[in-house]
Design a protein around this motif. Structure first.
Motif, PDB file in Angstrom:
ATOM      1  N   SER A  20      -2.198  -6.398  -6.916  1.00  0.00           N
ATOM      2  CA  SER A  20      -3.372  -5.648  -7.361  1.00  0.00           C
ATOM      3  C   SER A  20      -4.413  -6.578  -7.953  1.00  0.00           C
ATOM      4  O   SER A  20      -4.086  -7.572  -8.583  1.00  0.00           O
TER       5      SER A  20
ATOM      6  N   ASP B 197     -12.377   1.480 -10.494  1.00  0.00           N
ATOM      7  CA  ASP B 197     -11.651   0.330  -9.963  1.00  0.00           C
ATOM      8  C   ASP B 197     -10.472   0.081 -10.886  1.00  0.00           C
ATOM      9  O   ASP B 197     -10.386   0.678 -11.969  1.00  0.00           O
ATOM     10  N   ASN B 198      -9.544  -0.769 -10.484  1.00  0.00           N
ATOM     11  CA  ASN B 198      -8.527  -1.230 -11.416  1.00  0.00           C
ATOM     12  C   ASN B 198      -9.207  -2.138 -12.440  1.00  0.00           C
ATOM     13  O   ASN B 198      -9.986  -3.020 -12.066  1.00  0.00           O
TER      14      ASN B 198
ATOM     15  N   ARG C 179      -4.100   5.267  -5.937  1.00  0.00           N
ATOM     16  CA  ARG C 179      -5.052   5.717  -4.917  1.00  0.00           C
ATOM     17  C   ARG C 179      -6.414   5.861  -5.588  1.00  0.00           C
ATOM     18  O   ARG C 179      -6.514   6.443  -6.661  1.00  0.00           O
ATOM     19  N   PRO C 180      -7.467   5.362  -4.937  1.00  0.00           N
ATOM     20  CA  PRO C 180      -8.810   5.448  -5.526  1.00  0.00           C
ATOM     21  C   PRO C 180      -9.218   6.894  -5.788  1.00  0.00           C
ATOM     22  O   PRO C 180      -9.120   7.736  -4.912  1.00  0.00           O
TER      23      PRO C 180
ATOM     24  N   GLN D 228      -4.739   2.327 -10.730  1.00  0.00           N
ATOM     25  CA  GLN D 228      -4.524   3.547  -9.964  1.00  0.00           C
ATOM     26  C   GLN D 228      -3.889   3.194  -8.629  1.00  0.00           C
ATOM     27  O   GLN D 228      -4.162   2.134  -8.059  1.00  0.00           O
TER      28      GLN D 228
END
Length: 231
Positions: A35, A99-100, A93-94, A91
């Protein structure tokens, strides 16, 4: 005020404000090689966030016991040092997040405004809080407390929100969650506000000092869910 000893998990149904720095770029997360995170900096320190005097007394009592158990000189001056705190929001799934996000806080911790990156779309995300004595040494055997800033409410027959100014000792729960994927929260009906709304206080004892760090979460879009004392 007494520290609440009831289950934090049950109390807030968790099982079911700052401006950001301009240095915004992607970096791989600690321990998460797949990620990427947008890195942001919380400019508002949490040092001025008030905590209940009962919690301060509990922390000081714990350190006195630590010194006795480790046969340390009780007359030595007690030092207090701030920990290095950072928070990851991820997350799968968006939807829930823009955003992460990886938030680095000022030394000792910071106040994080969730409205800057949590959307109003239905979804979920995970929150991981890490605290280090310094850049090289991770805090061990931390005691962790949660000071709630949200009102208790019911959603679909379940209790959310720990109640105003309630204090919970959540060390075991926190350790288990942070050593895995973190705390999972949901945006539906702003459940995440009731779960995260408040201050997480991390404490670690060493022979040299009491090390303290904290992070406060808020979302000013939903003032009806929070307590007046938290503003």
């Amino acid at each position: 005020m007494r520290l609440a000893k009831a289950s934090f998990c049950v109390a807030i149904a968790i099982c079911a404000v700052s401006t950001w720095g301009s240095d915004e770029h992607h970096e791989s997360g600690h321990g998460d090689s797949t990620s990427e995170y947008v890195k942001r900096v919380a400019k508002q320190s949490s040092r001025d966030v008030k905590v209940p005097t009962a919690l301060v007394s509990e922390v000081e009592k714990g350190y006195r016991e630590f010194r006795v158990n480790n046969k340390l000189n009780q007359e030595d001056r007690v030092e207090r040092k701030f920990m290095d705190v950072q928070v990851r929001f991820r997350q799968r799934r968006p939807a829930a997040l823009v955003d992460n996000i990886l938030v680095r806080t000022p030394l000792g911790g910071g106040v994080i405004d969730l409205s800057d990156f949590v959307t109003e779309k239905r979804g979920s995300f995970e929150v991981q809080i890490s605290a280090h004595l310094d850049q090289e040494h991770e805090a061990e055997n931390m005691r962790v407390y949660f000071v709630s800033h949200t009102k208790a409410r019911r959603i679909d027959g379940e209790e959310y929100g720990a109640g105003c100014a309630k204090v919970y000792e959540i060390s075991s729960y926190f350790g288990k969650k942070m050593s895995s994927d973190g705390i999972s929260v949901y945006t539906t009906e702003q459940r995440y506000v009731s779960v995260l709304g408040g201050t997480f206080v991390m404490v670690s004892y060493t022979p040299e000092a009491i090390h303290v760090g904290s992070v406060t979460f808020s979302d000013p879009r939903f003032p009806e869910l929070t307590c007046e004392a938290s503003t």
